[in-house]
Scaffold this motif. Sequence first.
Motif, PDB file in Angstrom:
ATOM      1  N   ILE A 190       0.853  -1.190   0.000  1.00 33.27           N
ATOM      2  CA  ILE A 190       0.000   0.000   0.000  1.00 33.27           C
ATOM      3  C   ILE A 190       0.890   1.241   0.000  1.00 33.27           C
ATOM      4  O   ILE A 190       1.875   1.312   0.750  1.00 33.27           O
ATOM      5  CB  ILE A 190      -0.917   0.018   1.244  1.00 33.27           C
ATOM      6  N   ASN A 191       0.549   2.222  -0.844  1.00 39.64           N
ATOM      7  CA  ASN A 191       1.286   3.486  -0.898  1.00 39.64           C
ATOM      8  C   ASN A 191       0.335   4.648  -0.650  1.00 39.64           C
ATOM      9  O   ASN A 191      -0.744   4.716  -1.247  1.00 39.64           O
ATOM     10  CB  ASN A 191       1.958   3.658  -2.259  1.00 39.64           C
ATOM     11  N   ILE A 192       0.765   5.558   0.236  1.00 37.68           N
ATOM     12  CA  ILE A 192      -0.050   6.720   0.600  1.00 37.68           C
ATOM     13  C   ILE A 192       0.766   7.986   0.357  1.00 37.68           C
ATOM     14  O   ILE A 192       1.886   8.117   0.843  1.00 37.68           O
ATOM     15  CB  ILE A 192      -0.484   6.657   2.078  1.00 37.68           C
ATOM     16  N   VAL A 193       0.193   8.917  -0.406  1.00 36.97           N
ATOM     17  CA  VAL A 193       0.888  10.156  -0.760  1.00 36.97           C
ATOM     18  C   VAL A 193       0.133  11.341  -0.187  1.00 36.97           C
ATOM     19  O   VAL A 193      -1.093  11.451  -0.332  1.00 36.97           O
ATOM     20  CB  VAL A 193       0.992  10.315  -2.293  1.00 36.97           C
ATOM     21  N   LYS A 194       0.879  12.237   0.453  1.00 38.49           N
ATOM     22  CA  LYS A 194       0.299  13.506   0.898  1.00 38.49           C
ATOM     23  C   LYS A 194       0.931  14.634   0.078  1.00 38.49           C
ATOM     24  O   LYS A 194       2.146  14.838   0.096  1.00 38.49           O
ATOM     25  CB  LYS A 194       0.544  13.743   2.393  1.00 38.49           C
ATOM     26  N   MET A 195       0.105  15.335  -0.664  1.00 36.44           N
ATOM     27  CA  MET A 195       0.571  16.395  -1.554  1.00 36.44           C
ATOM     28  C   MET A 195       1.135  17.573  -0.758  1.00 36.44           C
ATOM     29  O   MET A 195       0.852  17.744   0.426  1.00 36.44           O
ATOM     30  CB  MET A 195      -0.574  16.867  -2.439  1.00 36.44           C
ATOM     31  N   THR A 196       1.929  18.387  -1.438  1.00 34.81           N
ATOM     32  CA  THR A 196       2.476  19.584  -0.813  1.00 34.81           C
ATOM     33  C   THR A 196       2.210  20.807  -1.687  1.00 34.81           C
ATOM     34  O   THR A 196       1.520  20.718  -2.706  1.00 34.81           O
ATOM     35  CB  THR A 196       3.981  19.420  -0.541  1.00 34.81           C
ATOM     36  N   SER A 197       2.787  21.935  -1.310  1.00 30.81           N
ATOM     37  CA  SER A 197       2.603  23.187  -2.040  1.00 30.81           C
ATOM     38  C   SER A 197       3.267  23.124  -3.410  1.00 30.81           C
ATOM     39  O   SER A 197       4.247  22.409  -3.623  1.00 30.81           O
ATOM     40  CB  SER A 197       3.204  24.336  -1.223  1.00 30.81           C
ATOM     41  N   GLN A 198       2.759  23.919  -4.332  1.00 28.47           N
ATOM     42  CA  GLN A 198       3.343  23.990  -5.670  1.00 28.47           C
ATOM     43  C   GLN A 198       4.506  24.974  -5.739  1.00 28.47           C
ATOM     44  O   GLN A 198       5.207  25.047  -6.749  1.00 28.47           O
ATOM     45  CB  GLN A 198       2.262  24.382  -6.691  1.00 28.47           C
ATOM     46  N   ILE A 199       4.744  25.736  -4.686  1.00 30.67           N
ATOM     47  CA  ILE A 199       5.783  26.777  -4.719  1.00 30.67           C
ATOM     48  C   ILE A 199       7.060  26.230  -4.090  1.00 30.67           C
ATOM     49  O   ILE A 199       7.522  26.694  -3.052  1.00 30.67           O
ATOM     50  CB  ILE A 199       5.311  28.055  -3.999  1.00 30.67           C
ATOM     51  N   ARG A 200       7.625  25.195  -4.701  1.00 28.27           N
ATOM     52  CA  ARG A 200       8.824  24.552  -4.168  1.00 28.27           C
ATOM     53  C   ARG A 200       9.705  24.031  -5.298  1.00 28.27           C
ATOM     54  O   ARG A 200       9.223  23.752  -6.390  1.00 28.27           O
ATOM     55  CB  ARG A 200       8.443  23.383  -3.254  1.00 28.27           C
ATOM     56  N   HIS A 201      10.983  23.869  -4.983  1.00 25.68           N
ATOM     57  CA  HIS A 201      11.938  23.273  -5.920  1.00 25.68           C
ATOM     58  C   HIS A 201      12.849  22.338  -5.132  1.00 25.68           C
ATOM     59  O   HIS A 201      13.256  22.664  -4.017  1.00 25.68           O
ATOM     60  CB  HIS A 201      12.781  24.334  -6.627  1.00 25.68           C
ATOM     61  N   THR A 202      13.176  21.193  -5.702  1.00 26.42           N
ATOM     62  CA  THR A 202      14.056  20.218  -5.057  1.00 26.42           C
ATOM     63  C   THR A 202      15.145  19.778  -6.022  1.00 26.42           C
ATOM     64  O   THR A 202      14.874  19.519  -7.195  1.00 26.42           O
ATOM     65  CB  THR A 202      13.263  18.976  -4.601  1.00 26.42           C
ATOM     66  N   ILE A 228      19.960  16.061  -0.582  1.00 18.96           N
ATOM     67  CA  ILE A 228      18.700  16.650  -1.032  1.00 18.96           C
ATOM     68  C   ILE A 228      18.693  18.135  -0.675  1.00 18.96           C
ATOM     69  O   ILE A 228      18.829  18.503   0.491  1.00 18.96           O
ATOM     70  CB  ILE A 228      17.489  15.952  -0.384  1.00 18.96           C
ATOM     71  N   LEU A 229      18.545  18.977  -1.675  1.00 25.39           N
ATOM     72  CA  LEU A 229      18.506  20.423  -1.477  1.00 25.39           C
ATOM     73  C   LEU A 229      17.100  20.912  -1.798  1.00 25.39           C
ATOM     74  O   LEU A 229      16.587  20.663  -2.898  1.00 25.39           O
ATOM     75  CB  LEU A 229      19.522  21.106  -2.390  1.00 25.39           C
ATOM     76  N   THR A 230      16.468  21.574  -0.844  1.00 26.47           N
ATOM     77  CA  THR A 230      15.087  22.018  -1.034  1.00 26.47           C
ATOM     78  C   THR A 230      14.981  23.537  -0.937  1.00 26.47           C
ATOM     79  O   THR A 230      15.633  24.167  -0.111  1.00 26.47           O
ATOM     80  CB  THR A 230      14.147  21.380   0.004  1.00 26.47           C
ATOM     81  N   PHE A 231      14.142  24.099  -1.796  1.00 23.91           N
ATOM     82  CA  PHE A 231      13.830  25.522  -1.777  1.00 23.91           C
ATOM     83  C   PHE A 231      12.321  25.685  -1.665  1.00 23.91           C
ATOM     84  O   PHE A 231      11.566  24.967  -2.329  1.00 23.91           O
ATOM     85  CB  PHE A 231      14.274  26.206  -3.079  1.00 23.91           C
ATOM     86  N   ASN A 232      11.885  26.635  -0.845  1.00 16.40           N
ATOM     87  CA  ASN A 232      10.476  26.989  -0.833  1.00 16.40           C
ATOM     88  C   ASN A 232      10.339  28.486  -0.641  1.00 16.40           C
ATOM     89  O   ASN A 232      11.334  29.186  -0.410  1.00 16.40           O
ATOM     90  CB  ASN A 232       9.710  26.208   0.241  1.00 16.40           C
ATOM     91  N   ARG A 264      17.559  32.705  -5.410  1.00 18.32           N
ATOM     92  CA  ARG A 264      17.089  34.016  -5.887  1.00 18.32           C
ATOM     93  C   ARG A 264      16.584  33.931  -7.329  1.00 18.32           C
ATOM     94  O   ARG A 264      15.533  34.484  -7.662  1.00 18.32           O
ATOM     95  CB  ARG A 264      18.211  35.056  -5.765  1.00 18.32           C
ATOM     96  N   THR A 265      17.329  33.229  -8.164  1.00 19.29           N
ATOM     97  CA  THR A 265      16.937  33.111  -9.569  1.00 19.29           C
ATOM     98  C   THR A 265      15.601  32.396  -9.710  1.00 19.29           C
ATOM     99  O   THR A 265      14.720  32.830 -10.476  1.00 19.29           O
ATOM    100  CB  THR A 265      18.017  32.347 -10.362  1.00 19.29           C
ATOM    101  N   MET A 266      15.428  31.324  -8.970  1.00 21.05           N
ATOM    102  CA  MET A 266      14.195  30.538  -9.078  1.00 21.05           C
ATOM    103  C   MET A 266      12.969  31.334  -8.685  1.00 21.05           C
ATOM    104  O   MET A 266      11.944  31.292  -9.365  1.00 21.05           O
ATOM    105  CB  MET A 266      14.305  29.292  -8.215  1.00 21.05           C
ATOM    106  N   PHE A 267      13.067  32.040  -7.586  1.00 16.05           N
ATOM    107  CA  PHE A 267      11.860  32.715  -7.121  1.00 16.05           C
ATOM    108  C   PHE A 267      11.657  34.096  -7.739  1.00 16.05           C
ATOM    109  O   PHE A 267      10.550  34.621  -7.723  1.00 16.05           O
ATOM    110  CB  PHE A 267      11.840  32.736  -5.592  1.00 16.05           C
ATOM    111  N   GLU A 268      12.699  34.647  -8.318  1.00 16.45           N
ATOM    112  CA  GLU A 268      12.505  35.861  -9.117  1.00 16.45           C
ATOM    113  C   GLU A 268      11.736  35.544 -10.388  1.00 16.45           C
ATOM    114  O   GLU A 268      11.017  36.387 -10.920  1.00 16.45           O
ATOM    115  CB  GLU A 268      13.864  36.473  -9.472  1.00 16.45           C
TER     116      GLU A 268
END
Length: 226
Positions: free
Chosen positions: A74-86, A112-116, A139-143
């Motif tokens: 069984i696999n269970i997924v909980k979604m997250t915000s769309q304003i992220r980069h990994t 693992i490098l995460t940006f939000n 800075r580049t990603m969120f600009e």
Amino acid sequence: MKVCLSCCRSLTMLKVGTYGCSWTAGTFETNFECWPDYLARMNKNIQVDNYSTGGLSMQGILYLFEKNRKNYDINIVKMTSQIRHTFIDETFEIKLENKTDNYKCLAHSPEILTFNAGGHNKEHVRGPWKARNTMSMYRTMFEHHNEDYATVQCQALAKYFKHKADFVFCHRHKYLYDLPQIKDVIDFDEFVVDDGHHFGPAGANLEAQWVSIRLDKIIKGLYNKK
């Protein structure tokens, strides 16, 4: 709410994989108590392996899901915000840490490098990443963040997860994903303990009870196929 034991008598110990961000992994401030942890505590007849980590984007969740989903009943997924980069470095290896007899979680992984949108603290950068480079990347990603571009991707991933996983839900983004959300189930604001809308132990416990009801229905379906 415990998993229906009568459904499990004819089955070996079921393996459950869970996937998400810190809403599934827990946080340092809450001692990483989270709904998969409580799900395992209240259902000793299942093995819960939690492939979640703080800040993970939907693309990061997809990566860990695809790498591991076939190993689980069984696999269970909980979604997250769309304003992220990994970013996940090629040296990354998936490793789980034993927490209890029937609960494991993803080991701390500096690869693992995460940006939000909440900001980026270069003091927390470890592993193969260079702090000065990660600040420039952030800075580049969120600009140049394109909300529509990100939303279309995440909504497509929600549809994919609904097809491939056994249960998919979200924290508080029902307007975005058209999925069940825990915010509709419990007194959300009463159990949130920080600005990131994370639950403390009491909220995680209630969330696990709700997921356990869904899990019971899934297990009954597996049992009926035997």
